[in-house]
Write an enzyme that holds these catalytic residues in place. Structure first.
Site, PDB file in Angstrom:
ATOM      1  N   CYS A   1       9.195  55.365  -3.400  1.00 50.68           N
ATOM      2  CA  CYS A   1      10.530  55.811  -3.831  1.00 50.68           C
ATOM      3  C   CYS A   1      10.657  57.331  -3.875  1.00 50.68           C
ATOM      4  O   CYS A   1      11.760  57.855  -3.990  1.00 50.68           O
ATOM      5  CB  CYS A   1      10.869  55.230  -5.198  1.00 50.68           C
ATOM      6  SG  CYS A   1      10.926  53.446  -5.186  1.00 50.68           S
TER       7      CYS A   1
ATOM      8  N   HIS B   1      16.310  59.895  -8.136  1.00 52.57           N
ATOM      9  CA  HIS B   1      16.087  58.557  -7.586  1.00 52.57           C
ATOM     10  C   HIS B   1      16.822  57.550  -8.470  1.00 52.57           C
ATOM     11  O   HIS B   1      16.756  57.613  -9.695  1.00 52.57           O
ATOM     12  CB  HIS B   1      14.586  58.272  -7.562  1.00 52.57           C
ATOM     13  CG  HIS B   1      14.233  56.872  -7.209  1.00 52.57           C
ATOM     14  ND1 HIS B   1      14.820  56.215  -6.152  1.00 52.57           N
ATOM     15  CD2 HIS B   1      13.361  55.983  -7.771  1.00 52.57           C
ATOM     16  CE1 HIS B   1      14.322  54.987  -6.085  1.00 52.57           C
ATOM     17  NE2 HIS B   1      13.445  54.827  -7.057  1.00 52.57           N
TER      18      HIS B   1
ATOM     19  N   ASN C   1      18.136  50.010  -6.457  1.00 46.63           N
ATOM     20  CA  ASN C   1      17.022  50.880  -6.061  1.00 46.63           C
ATOM     21  C   ASN C   1      16.753  50.693  -4.567  1.00 46.63           C
ATOM     22  O   ASN C   1      16.253  49.652  -4.148  1.00 46.63           O
ATOM     23  CB  ASN C   1      15.783  50.492  -6.887  1.00 46.63           C
ATOM     24  CG  ASN C   1      14.566  51.326  -6.548  1.00 46.63           C
ATOM     25  OD1 ASN C   1      14.566  52.071  -5.564  1.00 46.63           O
ATOM     26  ND2 ASN C   1      13.523  51.193  -7.349  1.00 46.63           N
TER      27      ASN C   1
HETATM   28  N1  ACO Z   1      17.847  38.825 -16.901  1.00 44.82           N
HETATM   29  C1  ACO Z   1      17.660  38.452 -18.184  1.00 44.82           C
HETATM   30  N2  ACO Z   1      16.533  38.708 -18.834  1.00 44.82           N
HETATM   31  C2  ACO Z   1      15.553  39.356 -18.190  1.00 44.82           C
HETATM   32  C3  ACO Z   1      15.687  39.756 -16.853  1.00 44.82           C
HETATM   33  C4  ACO Z   1      16.892  39.457 -16.196  1.00 44.82           C
HETATM   34  N3  ACO Z   1      17.138  39.820 -14.930  1.00 44.82           N
HETATM   35  N4  ACO Z   1      14.547  40.378 -16.463  1.00 44.82           N
HETATM   36  C5  ACO Z   1      13.724  40.373 -17.524  1.00 44.82           C
HETATM   37  N5  ACO Z   1      14.334  39.757 -18.558  1.00 44.82           N
HETATM   38  C6  ACO Z   1      13.814  39.507 -19.898  1.00 44.82           C
HETATM   39  C7  ACO Z   1      12.329  39.523 -19.962  1.00 44.82           C
HETATM   40  O1  ACO Z   1      11.796  38.267 -19.591  1.00 44.82           O
HETATM   41  C8  ACO Z   1      12.078  39.848 -21.423  1.00 44.82           C
HETATM   42  O2  ACO Z   1      12.221  38.684 -22.159  1.00 44.82           O
HETATM   43  P1  ACO Z   1      11.204  38.372 -23.371  1.00 44.82           P
HETATM   44  O3  ACO Z   1      11.428  39.490 -24.339  1.00 44.82           O
HETATM   45  O4  ACO Z   1      11.660  37.043 -23.826  1.00 44.82           O
HETATM   46  O5  ACO Z   1       9.847  38.396 -22.749  1.00 44.82           O
HETATM   47  C9  ACO Z   1      13.253  40.754 -21.781  1.00 44.82           C
HETATM   48  O6  ACO Z   1      14.240  40.539 -20.758  1.00 44.82           O
HETATM   49  C10 ACO Z   1      12.924  42.217 -21.836  1.00 44.82           C
HETATM   50  O7  ACO Z   1      12.180  42.551 -20.672  1.00 44.82           O
HETATM   51  P2  ACO Z   1      11.711  44.000 -20.395  1.00 44.82           P
HETATM   52  O8  ACO Z   1      10.868  44.037 -19.155  1.00 44.82           O
HETATM   53  O9  ACO Z   1      11.137  44.619 -21.626  1.00 44.82           O
HETATM   54  O10 ACO Z   1      13.117  44.699 -20.093  1.00 44.82           O
HETATM   55  P3  ACO Z   1      13.412  46.230 -19.902  1.00 44.82           P
HETATM   56  O11 ACO Z   1      14.487  46.642 -20.817  1.00 44.82           O
HETATM   57  O12 ACO Z   1      12.160  47.051 -19.872  1.00 44.82           O
HETATM   58  O13 ACO Z   1      14.028  46.284 -18.424  1.00 44.82           O
HETATM   59  C11 ACO Z   1      13.428  46.799 -16.161  1.00 44.82           C
HETATM   60  C12 ACO Z   1      13.262  45.828 -17.317  1.00 44.82           C
HETATM   61  C13 ACO Z   1      14.896  46.893 -15.822  1.00 44.82           C
HETATM   62  C14 ACO Z   1      12.631  46.297 -14.968  1.00 44.82           C
HETATM   63  C15 ACO Z   1      12.915  48.198 -16.603  1.00 44.82           C
HETATM   64  O14 ACO Z   1      11.638  48.061 -17.188  1.00 44.82           O
HETATM   65  C16 ACO Z   1      12.811  49.176 -15.467  1.00 44.82           C
HETATM   66  O15 ACO Z   1      13.797  49.588 -14.907  1.00 44.82           O
HETATM   67  N6  ACO Z   1      11.576  49.631 -15.152  1.00 44.82           N
HETATM   68  C17 ACO Z   1      11.382  50.651 -14.135  1.00 44.82           C
HETATM   69  C18 ACO Z   1      11.545  50.089 -12.754  1.00 44.82           C
HETATM   70  C19 ACO Z   1      11.474  51.193 -11.737  1.00 44.82           C
HETATM   71  O16 ACO Z   1      11.945  52.276 -11.990  1.00 44.82           O
HETATM   72  N7  ACO Z   1      10.862  50.988 -10.581  1.00 44.82           N
HETATM   73  C20 ACO Z   1      10.810  52.069  -9.622  1.00 44.82           C
HETATM   74  C21 ACO Z   1       9.715  51.948  -8.735  1.00 44.82           C
HETATM   75  S1  ACO Z   1       9.924  50.641  -7.608  1.00 44.82           S
HETATM   76  C22 ACO Z   1       9.098  51.055  -6.175  1.00 44.82           C
HETATM   77  O17 ACO Z   1       8.476  52.079  -6.075  1.00 44.82           O
HETATM   78  C23 ACO Z   1       9.176  50.081  -5.036  1.00 44.82           C
END
Ligand code: ACO
Length: 328
Positions: free
Chosen positions: A114, A255, A285
């Site tokens: 990314c 990004h 993304n």
């Molecule tokens: N819909 C509903 N619930 C969901 C979903 C969804 N799509 N996805 C996860 N949840 C749930 C989880 O199961 C979890 O439930 P639990 O508490 O019962 O276990 C809850 O939501 C919270 O999950 P978290 O992972 O803590 O959610 P968070 O607020 O951290 O958001 C996310 C997740 C959006 C993925 C975030 O962590 C994020 O954006 N991380 C960075 C990703 C990124 O920037 N990647 C870039 C690099 S990618 C590359 O290089 C190819």
């Protein structure tokens, strides 16, 4: 005045097919509300079956060349930043070179996930400033949807396809151009985002491949924490290198991985909302495509004008991160 690499023009391409939050509600256990609140995303694009990354890169390249009034045969080098090439080899850059008829140009890919476009721009800048090249096409393009597991709700909502391209040209007697670049990496973070199958460790045909990950794996929380800090660190380092302060930045084009990450990073840097460009709601993304897509839309909407100081910052699998400061 020393020689600099000026961005003459920018082009973009996104596929027509749109994946909405409603679509994800229909395939996994999620809601529009959850996706919007946690990521800021509403839509992403997906390539047609007969398209691959070179199709995105080629269209973006054609638009950039047309807008610069530069013929493909004038190009000296094509650099394509991608982590989702059509195939291992040849490179996407070579396929673009063929597709646009850039007969004189050398061509190669840069792999930094990314943060790929930040790295590609650094390479293009160096080629131009060292007089290895006069005109360089730098592309950022990715097709993450081909490696997305549409049964995994925590990752499938995040990714889309798209890209952009810039024509860099050498210039003297100007304060425009790439002012500075910061590139950073921490390979200890490799397990946080990976795609195991398809490389030389687990080739697709290997019996071992069956038990390994064929789709993008991401430890979202870990990447989130890393991203906010990494973006701030890279930007501060770039500002220091250029002798500038955050208040000198006219536009911040980060990004587009998650709206909350962007907002936290902007806050750490003390940048007000009006200086932060966001289009994550439209494309999700798009990996190496996201920064050039952002720059393109910022320019098209009139928010990015010639002479402005723009700061780009990216992070991704590796882990890698980096930033460019550009006088547009
Ligand atoms: N819909 C509903 N619930 C969901 C979903 C969804 N799509 N996805 C996860 N949840 C749930 C989880 O199961 C979890 O439930 P639990 O508490 O019962 O276990 C809850 O939501 C919270 O999950 P978290 O992972 O803590 O959610 P968070 O607020 O951290 O958001 C996310 C997740 C959006 C993925 C975030 O962590 C994020 O954006 N991380 C960075 C990703 C990124 O920037 N990647 C870039 C690099 S990618 C590359 O290089 C190819």
């Amino acid at each position: 005045m020393p020689r600099s690499a000026v961005i003459r023009s920018i082009g973009h391409y996104v596929p027509d097919k749109i994946l909405t939050n409603a679509y994800f509600e229909s395939i996994v256990d999620t809601t529009d509300e959850w996706i919007t609140q946690r990521t800021g995303m509403k839509e992403r694009r997906m390539v047609a079956e007969d398209q691959a990354t070179s199709a995105i890169a080629t269209e973006a390249a054609k638009e950039a060349l047309a807008r610069a009034g530069v013929d493909a045969e004038e190009l000296d080098v094509i650099v394509c930043a991608t982590c989702t090439p059509d195939m291992f080899f040849p490179s996407v850059a070579c396929l673009v070179q063929r597709n646009i008829g850039a007969k004189r140009a050398g061509a190669f890919d840069v792999g930094a996930a990314c943060a790929g476009f930040i790295h590609g721009l650094c390479v293009g800048d160096a080629l131009v400033r060292n007089r290895n090249a006069e005109k360089v096409l730098v592309i950022g393009a990715d097709t993450l949807t081909r490696f997305t597991d549409y049964t995994d709700r925590s990752t499938c909502i995040l990714f889309g396809d798209g890209g952009g391209a810039v024509v860099l040209e050498g210039a003297e007697d100007t304060d425009r151009g790439i002012l500075t670049t910061v590139l950073m990496a921490d390979g200890n973070g490799a397990p946080h985002i990976d795609l195991e199958v398809g490389g030389t460790r687990y080739p697709a045909h290997s019996p071992l491949a069956d038990e390994k990950r064929k789709f993008i794996y991401m430890n979202g929380n870990e990447v989130y924490r890393f991203a906010v800090k990494a973006m701030g660190d890279a930007c501060n380092k770039a500002l220091d290198q250029a002798g500038l302060r955050a208040c000198d930045v006219d536009l911040f084009v980060p990004h587009q991985a998650n709206l909350r990450i962007i907002e936290s990073a902007a806050k750490r840097l003390g940048l007000t909302e009006d200086k932060v460009f966001v289009n994550v709601e439209k494309y999700g993304n798009t990996s190496g495509g996201s920064i050039p897509l952002g720059l393109y839309e910022a320019e098209q909407s009139g928010r990015l004008k010639q002479g402005m100081v723009v700061m780009t910052v990216g992070f991704g699998a590796g882990l890698v991160w980096g930033a460019n400061l550009i006088r547009w």
